[in-house]
Enzyme design. Structure first.
Site, mmCIF file in Angstrom:
data_model
loop_
_atom_site.group_PDB
_atom_site.id
_atom_site.type_symbol
_atom_site.label_atom_id
_atom_site.label_comp_id
_atom_site.label_asym_id
_atom_site.label_seq_id
_atom_site.Cartn_x
_atom_site.Cartn_y
_atom_site.Cartn_z
ATOM 1 N N ARG A 69 -15.623 6.622 -13.293
ATOM 2 C CA ARG A 69 -14.804 6.210 -14.429
ATOM 3 C C ARG A 69 -13.483 5.701 -13.872
ATOM 4 O O ARG A 69 -13.013 6.169 -12.830
ATOM 5 C CB ARG A 69 -14.555 7.382 -15.377
ATOM 6 C CG ARG A 69 -15.818 8.005 -15.966
ATOM 7 C CD ARG A 69 -15.492 9.223 -16.792
ATOM 8 N NE ARG A 69 -16.697 9.832 -17.362
ATOM 9 C CZ ARG A 69 -17.415 10.782 -16.776
ATOM 10 N NH1 ARG A 69 -17.039 11.251 -15.599
ATOM 11 N NH2 ARG A 69 -18.492 11.276 -17.360
ATOM 12 N N LYS A 77 -14.578 14.756 -15.488
ATOM 13 C CA LYS A 77 -14.067 15.262 -16.752
ATOM 14 C C LYS A 77 -14.253 16.771 -16.822
ATOM 15 O O LYS A 77 -15.236 17.313 -16.335
ATOM 16 C CB LYS A 77 -14.790 14.599 -17.924
ATOM 17 C CG LYS A 77 -14.667 13.081 -17.940
ATOM 18 C CD LYS A 77 -13.240 12.627 -18.126
ATOM 19 C CE LYS A 77 -13.141 11.118 -18.242
ATOM 20 N NZ LYS A 77 -11.763 10.661 -18.420
ATOM 21 N N ARG A 103 -19.160 0.195 -13.979
ATOM 22 C CA ARG A 103 -19.880 1.473 -13.994
ATOM 23 C C ARG A 103 -21.318 1.253 -14.480
ATOM 24 O O ARG A 103 -22.259 1.812 -13.914
ATOM 25 C CB ARG A 103 -19.131 2.450 -14.912
ATOM 26 C CG ARG A 103 -19.737 3.834 -15.044
ATOM 27 C CD ARG A 103 -18.714 4.740 -15.741
ATOM 28 N NE ARG A 103 -19.271 5.918 -16.361
ATOM 29 C CZ ARG A 103 -19.487 7.079 -15.747
ATOM 30 N NH1 ARG A 103 -19.208 7.203 -14.454
ATOM 31 N NH2 ARG A 103 -19.965 8.126 -16.398
ATOM 32 N N TYR A 140 -29.770 3.294 -19.685
ATOM 33 C CA TYR A 140 -29.913 2.263 -18.660
ATOM 34 C C TYR A 140 -31.362 1.843 -18.476
ATOM 35 O O TYR A 140 -31.633 0.735 -18.028
ATOM 36 C CB TYR A 140 -29.302 2.748 -17.344
ATOM 37 C CG TYR A 140 -27.810 2.951 -17.470
ATOM 38 C CD1 TYR A 140 -26.958 1.871 -17.632
ATOM 39 C CD2 TYR A 140 -27.263 4.229 -17.489
ATOM 40 C CE1 TYR A 140 -25.599 2.049 -17.797
ATOM 41 C CE2 TYR A 140 -25.901 4.417 -17.643
ATOM 42 C CZ TYR A 140 -25.083 3.331 -17.797
ATOM 43 O OH TYR A 140 -23.729 3.519 -17.971
ATOM 44 N N HIS A 164 -15.479 -0.493 -17.130
ATOM 45 C CA HIS A 164 -16.679 0.208 -17.572
ATOM 46 C C HIS A 164 -17.945 -0.596 -17.306
ATOM 47 O O HIS A 164 -19.012 -0.017 -17.072
ATOM 48 C CB HIS A 164 -16.562 0.531 -19.066
ATOM 49 C CG HIS A 164 -17.175 1.843 -19.436
ATOM 50 N ND1 HIS A 164 -16.702 3.046 -18.955
ATOM 51 C CD2 HIS A 164 -18.238 2.152 -20.226
ATOM 52 C CE1 HIS A 164 -17.440 4.037 -19.444
ATOM 53 N NE2 HIS A 164 -18.374 3.520 -20.212
ATOM 54 N N HIS A 209 -22.818 12.559 -15.793
ATOM 55 C CA HIS A 209 -23.274 12.776 -17.160
ATOM 56 C C HIS A 209 -23.773 14.209 -17.316
ATOM 57 O O HIS A 209 -24.559 14.698 -16.502
ATOM 58 C CB HIS A 209 -24.421 11.819 -17.521
ATOM 59 C CG HIS A 209 -23.977 10.420 -17.762
ATOM 60 N ND1 HIS A 209 -24.837 9.331 -17.733
ATOM 61 C CD2 HIS A 209 -22.751 9.901 -18.046
ATOM 62 C CE1 HIS A 209 -24.164 8.229 -17.992
ATOM 63 N NE2 HIS A 209 -22.904 8.544 -18.176
#
Length: 324
Positions: free
Chosen positions: A152, A176, A257, A289, A254, A280
């Site tokens: 990110r 995160k 990414r 994806y 993004h 994730h």
């Protein structure tokens, strides 16, 4: 508006602008929608932090009762979903109360795709962009790391220089919610990182000689954060797109990414491995994806397969008949 609510909305909108390149009108619409949701929650004695799935569902019923168009209700739910996804990723909440709520007939949008050739053009542009050799070396390192790891943009610009020392084949990323993950680096990324570290060390030596403080960040800046901001990197990547002949509308941090994930998948990488590298929490997030890849493969067949063209299809039928 409460201080907490203002912080949530402003931080979310900043991330939307910096990471996804959201247009001003989109940001204004999100802001209005989230303020309306906040007013509804306050009437129920709740707020963004306390809201549950039932609160979000009640809000959608409220919007429907007001006679709002399906598109408006879908947009408001989208804003709420994205706010809570952002809050979950930032560690503001440990759950997402809107994740399982279906929208009013809206199709799931797939991320924009950058081809490998377009990414190569961006990387080449980064190598030649900058007012000095230091700028070019930094820009190269930024882009190579982003494409090699799928980080990110907040993780990229905030990298501490300590995380890049030691074994250059792996990079420790603080994700995160304070979650750490190890991501392998490609040879071009290792080379770019090594060259930038040499230049950073020289900068630190010069600063120490002048008795000035040295930065703990890999990509330092004079701003309040002490490192390159997400917004500044967003502008940089747009400059690389223009210089590289790539449509700037397709290029955001993004989409790089997304490119990392789709290109790995196209070359046979395991979905679970991609999930781990992207950070994730749920493989379901990564599975989008596979849809991107399927859609792209379908487009390639329709564009390039000879039997996909009507004229050739008829010709092939005649050949088959003659041969029987």
């Amino acid at each position: 508006m409460q201080t907490q609510t203002f912080h949530w909305i402003s931080s979310f909108l900043e991330a939307q602008a910096a990471e996804l390149g959201a247009a001003t009108n989109t940001l204004l619409a999100y802001g209005r929608d989230l303020k309306d949701f906040d007013v509804f929650l306050s009437r129920r004695g709740s707020d963004f932090m306390q809201a549950a799935k039932a609160d979000v569902e009640a809000y959608l019923v409220h919007c429907d009762a007001q006679g709002l168009a399906k598109s408006t209700r879908a947009r408001r739910l989208s804003a709420i979903k994205q706010l809570y996804r952002f809050a979950f990723e930032e560690g503001l909440r440990t759950d997402n109360p809107a994740i399982q709520i279906a929208g009013p007939g809206q199709d799931k949008r797939l991320p924009k795709i950058l081809s490998e050739a377009e990414v190569d053009a961006l990387l080449e542009a980064a190598r030649a962009s900058g007012r000095s050799q230091a700028d070019q070396t930094r820009n190269t390192c930024l882009m190579e790391l982003l494409y090699a790891t799928g980080m990110r943009v907040s993780e990229l610009v905030g990298l501490p220089i300590s995380a890049t020392r030691g074994d250059p084949r792996l990079l420790l990323i603080m994700g995160k919610g304070g979650k750490e993950r190890m991501v392998p680096l490609s040879p071009p990324a290792r080379t770019a990182l090594t060259e930038w570290l040499l230049m950073r060390d020289k900068q630190d030596e010069a600063a120490q000689a002048k008795r000035l403080p040295v930065s703990r960040h890999l990509f330092p800046s004079r701003g309040a954060s002490g490192h390159l901001t997400r917004h500044r990197f967003y502008l940089l990547i747009k400059e690389f797109a223009v210089a590289g002949g790539v449509d700037p509308a397709k290029v955001t941090p993004h989409t790089l990414r997304h490119a990392f994930a789709t290109h790995l998948l196209a070359h046979g990488a395991d979905l679970r491995a991609i999930q781990t590298m992207l950070g994730h929490a749920d493989v379901a997030t990564t599975e989008i994806y596979t849809h991107v890849l399927e859609e792209r493969l379908s487009e390639l067949v329709l564009e390039h397969h000879p039997l996909a063209k009507e004229g050739k299809r008829k010709s092939a039928g005649r050949i088959s008949s003659d041969g029987q």
